[in-house]
Enzyme design. Structure first.
Site, PDB file in Angstrom:
ATOM      1  N   GLN A 115      -4.513  -5.555   6.876  1.00 41.55           N
ATOM      2  CA  GLN A 115      -5.498  -6.458   6.279  1.00 41.55           C
ATOM      3  C   GLN A 115      -5.399  -7.876   6.840  1.00 41.55           C
ATOM      4  O   GLN A 115      -5.986  -8.806   6.273  1.00 41.55           O
ATOM      5  CB  GLN A 115      -5.342  -6.496   4.744  1.00 41.55           C
ATOM      6  N   LYS A 174     -10.469  -0.868  10.495  1.00 41.68           N
ATOM      7  CA  LYS A 174     -10.582  -2.034   9.614  1.00 41.68           C
ATOM      8  C   LYS A 174     -10.890  -3.299  10.417  1.00 41.68           C
ATOM      9  O   LYS A 174     -10.989  -4.391   9.882  1.00 41.68           O
ATOM     10  CB  LYS A 174      -9.291  -2.220   8.829  1.00 41.68           C
ATOM     11  N   HIS A 223       0.876  -1.182   0.000  1.00 35.80           N
ATOM     12  CA  HIS A 223       0.000   0.000   0.000  1.00 35.80           C
ATOM     13  C   HIS A 223       0.910   1.227   0.000  1.00 35.80           C
ATOM     14  O   HIS A 223       2.028   1.171   0.532  1.00 35.80           O
ATOM     15  CB  HIS A 223      -0.836  -0.050   1.282  1.00 35.80           C
ATOM     16  N   CYS A 244      -4.700   2.349  -3.752  1.00 32.98           N
ATOM     17  CA  CYS A 244      -3.450   2.858  -3.144  1.00 32.98           C
ATOM     18  C   CYS A 244      -2.283   1.899  -3.349  1.00 32.98           C
ATOM     19  O   CYS A 244      -1.400   1.778  -2.481  1.00 32.98           O
ATOM     20  CB  CYS A 244      -3.615   3.158  -1.654  1.00 32.98           C
ATOM     21  N   ASP A 272       3.019  -4.769   7.899  1.00 36.16           N
ATOM     22  CA  ASP A 272       1.791  -3.996   7.765  1.00 36.16           C
ATOM     23  C   ASP A 272       0.649  -5.007   7.897  1.00 36.16           C
ATOM     24  O   ASP A 272       0.391  -5.787   6.985  1.00 36.16           O
ATOM     25  CB  ASP A 272       1.792  -3.306   6.398  1.00 36.16           C
TER      26      ASP A 272
HETATM   27  N1  PMP Z   1      -1.835  -0.826   4.547  1.00 38.68           N
HETATM   28  C1  PMP Z   1      -2.794  -1.570   4.011  1.00 38.68           C
HETATM   29  C2  PMP Z   1      -2.459  -2.962   3.539  1.00 38.68           C
HETATM   30  C3  PMP Z   1      -4.087  -1.047   3.889  1.00 38.68           C
HETATM   31  O1  PMP Z   1      -5.055  -1.797   3.337  1.00 38.68           O
HETATM   32  C4  PMP Z   1      -4.366   0.246   4.359  1.00 38.68           C
HETATM   33  C5  PMP Z   1      -5.755   0.856   4.233  1.00 38.68           C
HETATM   34  N2  PMP Z   1      -6.346   0.691   2.987  1.00 38.68           N
HETATM   35  C6  PMP Z   1      -3.331   0.980   4.927  1.00 38.68           C
HETATM   36  C7  PMP Z   1      -2.087   0.406   5.018  1.00 38.68           C
HETATM   37  C8  PMP Z   1      -3.548   2.353   5.465  1.00 38.68           C
HETATM   38  O2  PMP Z   1      -4.412   2.322   6.553  1.00 38.68           O
HETATM   39  P1  PMP Z   1      -4.983   3.668   7.207  1.00 38.68           P
HETATM   40  O3  PMP Z   1      -5.523   4.462   6.063  1.00 38.68           O
HETATM   41  O4  PMP Z   1      -6.028   3.193   8.140  1.00 38.68           O
HETATM   42  O5  PMP Z   1      -3.830   4.350   7.866  1.00 38.68           O
END
Ligand code: PMP
Length: 415
Positions: A212, A235, A132, A373, A209
């Site tokens: 997910q 999430k 991401h 993203c 990270d």
């Molecule tokens: N890493 C991953 C794998 C994500 O899916 C996301 C959110 N889509 C993020 C980081 C960023 O998370 P946040 O916007 O809650 O900071």
């Protein structure tokens, strides 16, 4: 392990679970909402909503600073929430849990504080091709400042990491490995134990990270032996604006504070400031008290439902969805990993993902379209974006059937 963890999947009463999420009763364009955008954010169960309301109605007060009754009540609840997070991921100590604004904030903290301490000219940071943006850009920023470089583990056609390439990239120049546990775009579950094992064999720390992963599978930081993990409350059925950085005690002691301000200090003079102990050293300013406490309520909800039960129910649903989607002519999956969780990405014929998303929306079906993203990953597959259906414990087979009907309708209109 709780007793509910040992109950077989079919023991989860999904209809009963759905009743805990008031938003699922919403109608969209007069149709029942089918919410398949859970990777972006999950919906919130009643105990989480109740926790937020109760906090503001009965004990709203700033933490850690007051001797008065309400401040102590708020502080106790806030620290209780930290304990719940620590227990959920099996951290060795509560003070290894840092409340942040979310995954992005947690990764920026590590990139900045670790990078300023340990990265020098010629060093490398190793990430993967399916990250991401929030696990790419913070590292780019610090690499630029420290004259270090970013290296990338490539992704194969199935959307899996190429582990032979990882082995070759894992040289003495690498100072940290930062990879996603589960891809938000492809649903790939990465072989993180193997990654951590190989990195540790060369004394290289690993950040995962887990944005997910944390809501789909048990995550045990001691068993993984991971150095840092980052995830977001929103999430995992909790509120927005709050997230977690877990770090091993020794690493958190070795890296400097990320932000300065109230609460993170021991003593301030104009000549020199000394920092507070863990975890407060990393929690400058008034934290999101209600958010942390409601995250605690979300964790209670997950524990009562049983994360293993949730994982089995979701795996069954994903297998069902995968099967049904496979039968659609001209549909191709983006990513075909053997081990997956949470999300399925696909394209249908020449239909642009946005057009598909719009037609599904008109039928009450919320999916996400675009690059999610993960622009470098889209470039790897040579596509502008995908349609992503992402699942949660409250989704049903009937909802998947609606998605399949919706796609058929879009095909009729657009192909
Ligand atoms: N890493 C991953 C794998 C994500 O899916 C996301 C959110 N889509 C993020 C980081 C960023 O998370 P946040 O916007 O809650 O900071």
């Amino acid at each position: 392990m709780t007793t509910s963890d040992t109950i077989p999947t079919h023991a989860l009463d999904i209809e009963k679970i759905r009743k805990d999420f008031p938003i699922l009763q919403t109608k969209v364009y007069g149709k029942p909402l089918v919410y398949f955008d859970n990777a972006a954010t999950t919906q919130k169960p009643l105990p989480v909503l109740k926790s937020l309301e109760e906090y503001y109605k009965t004990y709203n007060s700033n933490v850690h600073r007051g001797v008065h009754f309400l401040s102590q009540q708020a502080t106790d609840a806030y620290e209780q929430a930290r304990k719940k997070v620590a227990a959920y991921i099996n951290a060795a100590y509560d003070h290894e849990i840092i409340f942040t604004k979310g995954t992005t904030n947690s990764i920026n903290l590590v990139a900045s504080s670790f990078g300023r301490t340990f990265l020098t000219s010629g060093d490398e940071v190793l990430i993967s091709g399916m990250e991401h943006h929030s696990n790419i850009v913070p590292w780019q920023l610090i690499c630029e400042q420290r004259n270090a470089s970013l290296k990338v583990i490539p992704v194969d056609d199935n959307g899996e990491l190429i582990m032979d390439a990882f082995e070759k990239l894992l040289t003495d120049k690498v100072k940290i490995v930062a990879v996603t546990y589960v891809s938000n775009t492809l649903g790939t579950v990465n072989p993180v134990r193997d990654i951590i094992g190989r990195a540790h064999a060369k004394n290289i720390p690993v950040l995962l990270d887990a944005a997910q992963a944390i809501q789909h599978m048990p995550v045990d930081v001691q068993e993984l032996d991971v150095d840092f993990i980052a995830f977001s409350s929103h999430k995992m059925y909790g509120p927005t604006g709050i997230g977690i950085l877990y770090g091993k005690e020794n690493w958190l002691n070795e890296i400097p504070p990320y932000e300065g301000g109230g609460d993170m200090i021991k003593n301030v003079t104009f000549a020199k400031t000394t920092y507070n102990e863990l975890p407060f050293k990393f929690e400058a300013g008034t934290p999101d008290m209600s958010g942390a406490i409601a995250l605690g309520a979300a964790i209670d909800y997950i524990q009562q439902t049983g994360i293993n039960n949730m994982q089995h129910a979701e795996e069954e649903l994903i297998a069902y969805a995968y099967d049904k989607l496979s039968a659609i002519p001209s549909l191709r999956f983006i990513g075909n990993a053997k081990h997956r969780a949470g999300a399925i990405s696909f394209l249908v014929g020449n239909i642009h993902p946005f057009d598909m998303g719009e037609i599904l929306d008109k039928q009450g079906i919320a999916v996400r379209t675009g690059h999610h993203c993960t622009q470098p990953l889209m470039e790897r597959f040579n596509i502008p974006g995908t349609v992503r259906a992402s699942f949660s414990v409250y989704n049903t087979r009937e909802e998947v059937d609606e998605l399949i009907k919706g796609i058929a309708k879009a095909k009729k209109m657009l192909e």
